[in-house]
Motif scaffolding. Structure first.
Motif, PDB file in Angstrom:
ATOM      1  N   GLY A  17       0.793  -1.223   0.000  1.00 34.33           N
ATOM      2  CA  GLY A  17       0.000   0.000   0.000  1.00 34.33           C
ATOM      3  C   GLY A  17       0.823   1.269   0.000  1.00 34.33           C
ATOM      4  O   GLY A  17       0.274   2.372  -0.009  1.00 34.33           O
ATOM      5  N   LYS A  18       2.147   1.135  -0.028  1.00 32.36           N
ATOM      6  CA  LYS A  18       3.032   2.308  -0.046  1.00 32.36           C
ATOM      7  C   LYS A  18       3.023   2.940  -1.447  1.00 32.36           C
ATOM      8  O   LYS A  18       3.190   2.258  -2.459  1.00 32.36           O
ATOM      9  N   LYS A  19       2.834   4.254  -1.478  1.00 33.65           N
ATOM     10  CA  LYS A  19       2.851   4.990  -2.748  1.00 33.65           C
ATOM     11  C   LYS A  19       4.296   5.099  -3.223  1.00 33.65           C
ATOM     12  O   LYS A  19       5.151   5.618  -2.520  1.00 33.65           O
ATOM     13  N   VAL A  20       4.576   4.594  -4.424  1.00 34.28           N
ATOM     14  CA  VAL A  20       5.937   4.621  -4.946  1.00 34.28           C
ATOM     15  C   VAL A  20       6.111   5.580  -6.121  1.00 34.28           C
ATOM     16  O   VAL A  20       7.234   5.933  -6.472  1.00 34.28           O
ATOM     17  N   LEU A  21       4.997   6.001  -6.720  1.00 36.16           N
ATOM     18  CA  LEU A  21       5.068   6.928  -7.844  1.00 36.16           C
ATOM     19  C   LEU A  21       3.761   7.696  -7.915  1.00 36.16           C
ATOM     20  O   LEU A  21       2.688   7.105  -7.791  1.00 36.16           O
ATOM     21  N   ASP A  22       3.861   9.005  -8.087  1.00 35.65           N
ATOM     22  CA  ASP A  22       2.658   9.840  -8.178  1.00 35.65           C
ATOM     23  C   ASP A  22       2.889  10.888  -9.254  1.00 35.65           C
ATOM     24  O   ASP A  22       3.727  11.773  -9.088  1.00 35.65           O
ATOM     25  N   ILE A  23       2.175  10.753 -10.357  1.00 38.55           N
ATOM     26  CA  ILE A  23       2.333  11.673 -11.479  1.00 38.55           C
ATOM     27  C   ILE A  23       1.000  12.379 -11.693  1.00 38.55           C
ATOM     28  O   ILE A  23      -0.011  11.738 -11.974  1.00 38.55           O
ATOM     29  N   GLN A  24       0.992  13.682 -11.537  1.00 37.12           N
ATOM     30  CA  GLN A  24      -0.238  14.464 -11.684  1.00 37.12           C
ATOM     31  C   GLN A  24      -0.400  15.057 -13.071  1.00 37.12           C
ATOM     32  O   GLN A  24      -1.468  15.549 -13.415  1.00 37.12           O
ATOM     33  N   LYS A  25       0.647  15.006 -13.880  1.00 37.90           N
ATOM     34  CA  LYS A  25       0.563  15.525 -15.249  1.00 37.90           C
ATOM     35  C   LYS A  25       1.196  14.500 -16.178  1.00 37.90           C
ATOM     36  O   LYS A  25       2.417  14.391 -16.264  1.00 37.90           O
ATOM     37  N   VAL A  26       0.368  13.735 -16.856  1.00 34.50           N
ATOM     38  CA  VAL A  26       0.828  12.698 -17.769  1.00 34.50           C
ATOM     39  C   VAL A  26       0.863  13.284 -19.174  1.00 34.50           C
ATOM     40  O   VAL A  26      -0.127  13.831 -19.652  1.00 34.50           O
ATOM     41  N   ILE A  27       2.017  13.185 -19.821  1.00 34.20           N
ATOM     42  CA  ILE A  27       2.199  13.757 -21.153  1.00 34.20           C
ATOM     43  C   ILE A  27       2.093  12.653 -22.200  1.00 34.20           C
ATOM     44  O   ILE A  27       2.749  11.611 -22.080  1.00 34.20           O
ATOM     45  N   ASP A  28       1.265  12.857 -23.198  1.00 34.15           N
ATOM     46  CA  ASP A  28       1.064  11.919 -24.313  1.00 34.15           C
ATOM     47  C   ASP A  28       0.628  10.528 -23.845  1.00 34.15           C
ATOM     48  O   ASP A  28       0.934   9.524 -24.492  1.00 34.15           O
ATOM     49  N   ASN A  29      -0.058  10.452 -22.696  1.00 37.59           N
ATOM     50  CA  ASN A  29      -0.542   9.180 -22.147  1.00 37.59           C
ATOM     51  C   ASN A  29       0.567   8.144 -21.972  1.00 37.59           C
ATOM     52  O   ASN A  29       0.337   6.947 -22.086  1.00 37.59           O
ATOM     53  N   GLN A  30       1.809   8.609 -21.694  1.00 34.44           N
ATOM     54  CA  GLN A  30       2.937   7.700 -21.507  1.00 34.44           C
ATOM     55  C   GLN A  30       3.629   7.989 -20.188  1.00 34.44           C
ATOM     56  O   GLN A  30       3.792   9.151 -19.804  1.00 34.44           O
ATOM     57  N   VAL A  31       4.045   6.896 -19.514  1.00 36.76           N
ATOM     58  CA  VAL A  31       4.751   7.007 -18.245  1.00 36.76           C
ATOM     59  C   VAL A  31       5.887   5.998 -18.250  1.00 36.76           C
ATOM     60  O   VAL A  31       5.695   4.843 -18.633  1.00 36.76           O
ATOM     61  N   SER A  32       7.063   6.415 -17.821  1.00 36.29           N
ATOM     62  CA  SER A  32       8.209   5.517 -17.732  1.00 36.29           C
ATOM     63  C   SER A  32       8.259   4.893 -16.338  1.00 36.29           C
ATOM     64  O   SER A  32       8.277   5.606 -15.333  1.00 36.29           O
ATOM     65  N   ILE A  33       8.264   3.570 -16.291  1.00 31.97           N
ATOM     66  CA  ILE A  33       8.370   2.869 -15.005  1.00 31.97           C
ATOM     67  C   ILE A  33       9.638   2.020 -14.953  1.00 31.97           C
ATOM     68  O   ILE A  33       9.776   1.124 -14.132  1.00 31.97           O
ATOM     69  N   GLY A  34      10.578   2.310 -15.834  1.00 33.39           N
ATOM     70  CA  GLY A  34      11.813   1.543 -15.947  1.00 33.39           C
ATOM     71  C   GLY A  34      12.709   1.585 -14.716  1.00 33.39           C
ATOM     72  O   GLY A  34      13.513   0.684 -14.509  1.00 33.39           O
ATOM     73  N   LYS A  35      12.571   2.592 -13.877  1.00 39.09           N
ATOM     74  CA  LYS A  35      13.436   2.718 -12.705  1.00 39.09           C
ATOM     75  C   LYS A  35      12.873   2.020 -11.468  1.00 39.09           C
ATOM     76  O   LYS A  35      13.475   2.065 -10.410  1.00 39.09           O
ATOM     77  N   LEU A  36      11.727   1.369 -11.607  1.00 39.79           N
ATOM     78  CA  LEU A  36      11.128   0.682 -10.470  1.00 39.79           C
ATOM     79  C   LEU A  36      11.833  -0.642 -10.190  1.00 39.79           C
ATOM     80  O   LEU A  36      12.321  -1.304 -11.106  1.00 39.79           O
ATOM     81  N   VAL A  37      11.854  -1.031  -8.924  1.00 39.06           N
ATOM     82  CA  VAL A  37      12.388  -2.325  -8.527  1.00 39.06           C
ATOM     83  C   VAL A  37      11.437  -3.403  -9.040  1.00 39.06           C
ATOM     84  O   VAL A  37      10.212  -3.212  -9.057  1.00 39.06           O
TER      85      VAL A  37
END
Length: 59
Positions: A17-37
């Motif tokens: 339940g820990k928040k690990v990523l919070d993006i309030q402005k998503v550009i071009d409907n794309q998000v990079s999650i490559g740095k996640l464990v």
């Protein structure tokens, strides 16, 4: 996830339940999650109409 709607925000939680990523402005409907464990996450996606969906993401 494919959609014609614009994603307005995205929040990623680990399985404790820990928040690990919070993006309030998503550009071009794309998000990079490559740095996640490596692991399993829950992604809360909110679109421009304030509709909310939760998806399971395995990295």
């Amino acid at each position: 996830m494919k959609s014609n709607k614009v994603i307005s925000s995205l929040t990623l939680f680990d399985l404790t339940g820990k928040k690990v990523l919070d993006i309030q402005k998503v550009i071009d409907n794309q998000v990079s999650i490559g740095k996640l464990v490596s692991g399993t996450y829950l992604m809360l996606i909110k679109d421009s109409d304030e509709n909310t969906v939760v998806k399971k993401v395995v990295v």
